[in-house]
Design an enzyme around this catalytic site. Structure first.
Site, PDB file in Angstrom:
ATOM      1  N   HIS A  82       7.019  53.688 -11.939  1.00 41.30           N
ATOM      2  CA  HIS A  82       7.833  52.422 -11.472  1.00 41.30           C
ATOM      3  C   HIS A  82       9.411  52.898 -11.869  1.00 41.30           C
ATOM      4  O   HIS A  82       9.692  53.293 -12.971  1.00 41.30           O
ATOM      5  CB  HIS A  82       7.493  51.094 -12.279  1.00 41.30           C
ATOM      6  N   SER A 183       8.461  41.459 -16.710  1.00 44.58           N
ATOM      7  CA  SER A 183       8.292  41.114 -15.192  1.00 44.58           C
ATOM      8  C   SER A 183       7.534  42.386 -14.708  1.00 44.58           C
ATOM      9  O   SER A 183       6.304  42.463 -13.920  1.00 44.58           O
ATOM     10  CB  SER A 183       9.620  40.992 -14.571  1.00 44.58           C
ATOM     11  N   LYS A 187       3.275  43.179 -13.546  1.00 45.95           N
ATOM     12  CA  LYS A 187       2.701  43.631 -12.185  1.00 45.95           C
ATOM     13  C   LYS A 187       1.888  45.056 -12.499  1.00 45.95           C
ATOM     14  O   LYS A 187       0.977  45.037 -11.726  1.00 45.95           O
ATOM     15  CB  LYS A 187       3.875  43.768 -11.408  1.00 45.95           C
TER      16      LYS A 187
HETATM   17  N1  URA Z   1      12.258  44.712 -11.454  1.00 47.01           N
HETATM   18  C1  URA Z   1      11.129  43.895 -11.712  1.00 47.01           C
HETATM   19  O1  URA Z   1      10.222  43.958 -11.049  1.00 47.01           O
HETATM   20  N2  URA Z   1      11.672  43.012 -12.569  1.00 47.01           N
HETATM   21  C2  URA Z   1      12.694  42.883 -13.037  1.00 47.01           C
HETATM   22  O2  URA Z   1      12.938  41.778 -13.850  1.00 47.01           O
HETATM   23  C3  URA Z   1      13.821  43.685 -12.798  1.00 47.01           C
HETATM   24  C4  URA Z   1      13.335  44.976 -11.870  1.00 47.01           C
END
Ligand code: URA
Length: 425
Positions: A82, A183, A187
């Protein structure tokens, strides 16, 4: 439990209890806590922060708001990457098929661009026919058949984050380390990958403008991943200037294909290989040789199969913008600055990015860089080519580049920033 007491706790610099966190995330996801209450809480967190225990609980609550995927039926170890987002950051495109060619399964759930940073799905959608939206079963099938898949996260994955991220985007609360870390990691953990490599960008084109903030964000995310049983590592990488020589959707696909063909810009190749080595190590494939897989065409073969499996035609010509405008060097000397934020903003203004989530993007819009910091340049030589279907945007894009380019006398000492700045495990 009520929203006002949760907001007051954080407003007054208190520590949120696990019960308060679980309740507020669940109630917001169900619509019981109003957007204005959540935006007030997000601002209180932005201003007063959260400690590690609060961040861990906040992340767990967001994971629990939706489904968790499970790739344990796959015969290969899973590895994901990521990036916190940058300009010209097309690395996912060559990286996912490359790591698959080396034996890992790469379930790459990606996003769209917002603001000056590009999004992987927007880039791939420049390929005629390619589909970002796959069902969970389709995603598993591509992973099983090809080894890598790049697609949109389904609505069931961390729905609390989907709502909260959209809210933060319009309330000035994006750039908060606890909120970014929770955040991203909610995920990635819900996605079910066995290992994760984080590319934390540092510099003008990134959320994190300085090394100390990037270190803290990286360490927070590594700890969250590790606590959830995901082998997580981070590389801090430079985002003071765009990656490679293109920023914009179809332009970046073209450059990624060059990398897969064994060519491409040196910085893109170097970062792709550094991340691939890290992912393969985390996945337990310590003997894999990603440089060989780039050179012998096996990564390209995986790319072609991955694009075809998602409806795309890897041989189709890529869209080209209707109009071009060339920016030339104002002086002779050494190019010392080509600012990532300026280039990202200009590409966005040309139509490569969107202002609102629902806006379309222009596949052909963007910027080609004919020189990079450290290169010698001659007055009048092309420095940048701007591409757009809407030429009335050229003046607005050129304005964004004001102050973003600097040329020093040829004998000025120049030290290039390394691509990979630090590693955090
Ligand atoms: N990418 C994300 O998925 N969340 C964030 O808060 C910032 C970048």
């Amino acid at each position: 439990m009520d929203a006002i007491s949760v907001i007051r706790t954080k407003r007054d610099r208190g520590e949120l209890t696990p019960g308060q966190i679980d309740w507020v995330i669940d109630a917001y996801t169900r619509g019981e806590v109003a957007h204005e209450q959540m935006s007030s809480l997000a601002m209180a967190i932005f201003l007063n922060g959260m400690n590690r225990a609060e961040i861990a609980r906040w992340t767990a609550a967001m994971i629990a708001s939706g489904e968790r995927m499970d790739f344990s039926s796959l015969p290969r170890p899973t590895a994901d990457k990521h990036s916190t987002g940058g300009v010209g950051d097309k690395i996912t495109l060559p990286l996912a098929p490359l790591v698959a060619a080396c034996g890992a399964a790469v379930p790459q759930l990606s996003g769209r661009g917002l603001g000056h940073t590009g999004g992987t799905l927007d880039k791939l959608e420049a390929i005629p026919g390619w589909r970002a939206l796959l069902s969970n079963d389709e995603m598993l099938a591509v992973l099983r058949d090809v080894g890598s898949v790049i697609c949109a996260a389904g609505d069931g994955l961390a729905p609390a984050d989907k709502k909260l991220y959209a809210l933060r985007d319009v309330t000035g609360t994006v750039e908060s380390i606890p909120l970014i870390a929770s955040s991203i990691m909610s995920k990635k953990i819900a996605e079910g990958t066995g290992s994760l490599v984080l590319d934390v960008k540092v510099g003008s084109g990134a959320f994190m403008k300085n090394l100390d903030d990037a270190r803290e964000l990286a360490a927070t995310m590594v700890e969250l991943g590790t606590d959830h049983g995901v082998d997580t590592r981070a590389l801090l990488t430079d985002m003071s200037t765009p990656l490679g020589r293109t920023a914009g959707n179809a332009l970046e696909v073209r450059e990624s294909v060059e990398v897969l063909a064994g060519g491409g810009p040196q910085d893109v190749v170097e970062l792709t290989l550094a991340l691939a080595r890290e992912m393969l190590d985390a996945a337990g494939l310590k003997d894999a040789d990603p440089a060989k897989a780039l050179a012998d065409g096996s990564a390209m073969d995986h790319w072609r199969r991955m694009i075809s499996a998602q409806g795309g035609d890897p041989d189709a010509p890529l869209p080209v913008a209707r109009e071009q405008h060339t920016v030339t060097a104002a002086a002779t000397g050494t190019l010392t600055t080509l600012d990532a934020y300026a280039v990202g903003l200009a590409a966005w203004r040309l139509g490569a990015g969107r202002a609102r989530k629902e806006d379309p993007v222009q596949a052909g819009a963007g910027i080609e860089l004919h020189a990079k910091p450290g290169d010698p340049v001659t007055a009048g030589q092309p420095l940048l080519t701007l591409h757009t279907d809407t030429p009335e945007k050229f003046p607005y894009a050129l304005e964004a580049l004001d102050g973003g380019v600097a040329i020093a006398p040829a004998d000025t000492a120049f030290t290039a920033r390394p691509v990979v700045l630090e590693r955090i495990v």
